[in-house]
Design a protein around this motif. Structure first.
Motif, PDB file in Angstrom:
ATOM      1  N   GLN A 126       0.837  -1.628  -0.233  1.00 54.04           N
ATOM      2  CA  GLN A 126      -0.169  -0.184   0.297  1.00 54.04           C
ATOM      3  C   GLN A 126       0.861   1.490   0.105  1.00 54.04           C
ATOM      4  O   GLN A 126       0.354   2.103  -0.262  1.00 54.04           O
ATOM      5  N   SER A 128       3.672   1.366  -2.100  1.00 50.56           N
ATOM      6  CA  SER A 128       3.694   2.056  -3.205  1.00 50.56           C
ATOM      7  C   SER A 128       3.022   2.577  -3.491  1.00 50.56           C
ATOM      8  O   SER A 128       3.601   2.298  -5.296  1.00 50.56           O
ATOM      9  N   LYS A 129       1.828   2.714  -4.124  1.00 54.08           N
ATOM     10  CA  LYS A 129       0.670   2.981  -4.581  1.00 54.08           C
ATOM     11  C   LYS A 129       1.170   4.387  -5.249  1.00 54.08           C
ATOM     12  O   LYS A 129       1.133   4.997  -5.978  1.00 54.08           O
ATOM     13  N   HIS A 130       1.587   4.824  -4.540  1.00 54.15           N
ATOM     14  CA  HIS A 130       2.309   6.761  -4.880  1.00 54.15           C
ATOM     15  C   HIS A 130       2.775   6.113  -6.200  1.00 54.15           C
ATOM     16  O   HIS A 130       3.021   7.119  -6.919  1.00 54.15           O
ATOM     17  N   ASP A 133       0.497   7.055  -9.014  1.00 53.21           N
ATOM     18  CA  ASP A 133       0.393   7.863  -8.838  1.00 53.21           C
ATOM     19  C   ASP A 133       1.560   9.183  -9.207  1.00 53.21           C
ATOM     20  O   ASP A 133      -0.068  10.046 -10.035  1.00 53.21           O
ATOM     21  N   PRO A 149      -5.736   2.042  -9.966  1.00 52.48           N
ATOM     22  CA  PRO A 149      -4.486   1.680  -9.701  1.00 52.48           C
ATOM     23  C   PRO A 149      -5.644   0.266  -8.502  1.00 52.48           C
ATOM     24  O   PRO A 149      -6.158   0.524  -7.972  1.00 52.48           O
ATOM     25  N   LYS A 150      -5.481  -0.618  -9.094  1.00 52.63           N
ATOM     26  CA  LYS A 150      -6.186  -2.657  -8.653  1.00 52.63           C
ATOM     27  C   LYS A 150      -4.388  -3.020  -8.108  1.00 52.63           C
ATOM     28  O   LYS A 150      -3.981  -3.778  -9.105  1.00 52.63           O
ATOM     29  N   LEU A 151      -4.528  -4.148  -6.637  1.00 54.40           N
ATOM     30  CA  LEU A 151      -4.347  -5.086  -6.799  1.00 54.40           C
ATOM     31  C   LEU A 151      -4.138  -6.330  -6.847  1.00 54.40           C
ATOM     32  O   LEU A 151      -5.913  -6.380  -6.681  1.00 54.40           O
ATOM     33  N   MET A 156       0.209  -4.526  -9.035  1.00 55.93           N
ATOM     34  CA  MET A 156      -0.484  -3.153  -8.809  1.00 55.93           C
ATOM     35  C   MET A 156      -0.593  -3.155 -10.295  1.00 55.93           C
ATOM     36  O   MET A 156       0.016  -2.458 -10.455  1.00 55.93           O
TER      37      MET A 156
END
Length: 164
Positions: A126, A128-130, A133, A149-151, A156
């Motif tokens: 979570q 690493s989502k940035h 983005d 973005p979807k796991l 992802m």
């Protein structure tokens, strides 16, 4: 349906020149077509009454296939190109990947950006989502996020498409 295959009681008949000959029985229409040495072809079966036209069936079939080929030539296929990233990517590496994605988008393709996790990276998914983005932020002038973005398992991903 052509000639004897037409089983409707009455049909709206259109002559070979395109003029309306009116509503008549299918047999009468068949006779008129035979006198002109052409085929009776049902072109609008859902209409009330069905619309039939007196034309040369072989020529009609040929015209239809030619139109389909022409339509196929004009349609453009959109490929999905993939750009793979890792959670510990450096800024210059990210910029290189952004430039590659930019080229793909400008050519009219969609870009799937995948962030792959290995080993201990799985514990910090979570955070690493940035990265995704930031990637979308770099391309915001020319692209829009089609799929957020979807796991999905160990990765992802998100999909970017050209801005209209």
């Amino acid at each position: 349906m052509i000639n004897e295959q037409i089983r409707d009681r009455e049909v709206r008949l259109i002559g070979q020149d395109g003029e309306q000959l009116g509503i008549m029985s299918a047999r009468e229409a068949q006779k008129i077509a035979q006198e002109a040495e052409l085929d009776l072809v049902k072109i609008a079966p859902t209409a009330k009454p069905p619309v039939c036209k007196i034309i040369d069936y072989g020529k009609y079939k040929y015209e239809q296939t030619r139109k389909e080929k022409e339509a196929k030539k004009k349609q453009k296929t959109v490929d999905v190109k993939e750009v793979r990233l890792s959670p510990n990517i450096d800024t210059n590496d990210l910029n290189t990947k952004v430039n590659n994605a930019k080229k793909f988008i400008q050519k009219g393709n969609k870009v799937k950006v995948t962030l792959r996790f290995r080993g201990r990276e799985m514990a910090h998914m979570q955070q690493s989502k940035h990265i995704l983005d930031d990637f979308a932020e770099h391309l915001k002038e020319i692209a829009v996020v089609e799929k957020a973005p979807k796991l999905e398992g160990r990765s992802m991903s998100m999909v970017l498409t050209e801005k209209r």
